[in-house]
Write an enzyme that holds these catalytic residues in place. Sequence first.
Site, PDB file in Angstrom:
ATOM      1  CG  ASP A  44       7.790   2.298  -0.578  1.00  0.00           C
ATOM      2  OD1 ASP A  44       7.316   1.202  -0.401  1.00  0.00           O
ATOM      3  OD2 ASP A  44       9.095   2.568  -0.621  1.00  0.00           O
ATOM      4  CG  HIS A  92       5.155  -1.678   0.407  1.00  0.00           C
ATOM      5  ND1 HIS A  92       6.105  -1.274   1.340  1.00  0.00           N
ATOM      6  CD2 HIS A  92       4.338  -2.320   1.243  1.00  0.00           C
ATOM      7  CE1 HIS A  92       6.032  -1.815   2.194  1.00  0.00           C
ATOM      8  NE2 HIS A  92       4.907  -2.701   2.398  1.00  0.00           N
ATOM      9  CG  HIS A 150      13.575  -0.294   4.014  1.00  0.00           C
ATOM     10  ND1 HIS A 150      12.385   0.234   4.739  1.00  0.00           N
ATOM     11  CD2 HIS A 150      13.257  -0.873   3.017  1.00  0.00           C
ATOM     12  CE1 HIS A 150      11.524   0.115   3.891  1.00  0.00           C
ATOM     13  NE2 HIS A 150      11.883  -0.460   2.580  1.00  0.00           N
TER      14      HIS A 150
HETATM   15 ZN    ZN Z   1      10.621   1.504   0.254  1.00  0.00          ZN
END
Ligand code: ZN
Length: 298
Positions: free
Chosen positions: A36, A88, A144
């Site tokens: 990510d 990502h 998040h």
């Molecule tokens: Zn993420």
Amino acid sequence: MNLRKLSAGAGLVVALMVLGPADAVAQARKVYISVDLEGISGVNGDDQTSSTGSEYGRARKLMAEDANAAIRGAFEGGATDVLVNDSHGGQRNLLPEDLDPRARMISHSFKRHGMMEGLDETFDAVIFVGYHGKADSPRGLFAHTGSGVVKDVRINGVSVGEGGMNALLAAWYGVPVVMVTGDDVAVEQQKDTVPGVRGVAVKRAINVRAVEMRPLADTRREIQAAARESVQAAKKPAPVRAPGYVVRMQFRNFTIPEVASAFGEMSQVAPDTVQFSRSTMPEAYRLIRVLYRFINTD
Ligand SMILES: [Zn+2]
């Protein structure tokens, strides 16, 4: 079996007797790395995490550096095959020319298993690189879950972030999550879901926007060492499979739950929340992804 095969087999038995099984045959060792961006060393602003941001080009390079540190460590720890999954946003951040040439890579976000695409029971270890805290973490940099529309995801009653969800999928396949890198909040949350996981906190979140970053040379060295040690020590557990998976997803709007309730199996249990069940974790994972990624309410 012909005679040549037979004698080759007999030779192998002798070798095993002399050297022991671990020395005689180099074991194939497959390592899966999900990368990510928010928890990458040196990444500190949304002009870096957005593909249209002015600092995005730098962020891609930083992402490749952390990924490469993990790849190097994995090979040093005995990996014979490393698969990197760009995890990502649009999932086309890593440039193949920046990546360690020994690794294979999956890109693009049109994937059923998103951040875990390509993982199956043939892998020996999973590494998470660049991870961040879950939605509504009071102090996680860019915290998040999946996308900005999600407030919480609960699987069988337990609130999980991306790292938690992904670990449940790995557990289903019987592949251990051996290491995570990210901000300190991501690392701590991963330890709750995978006790004993090795963590490299590359930065300390002050809040969702401010961060104290560690020197890049230090974090990359630590990522490489942790990958080497954790891949070396990785042991495959039996798959962990619950009898069923009840998923409850709470959103920051009422539109997605309302649209999702068009699917018969989806109950809108509160104006902002849907619940469904699936008998396997891969099925549950795929549906979670559809709900946060592929319903466009604009
Ligand atoms: Zn993420």
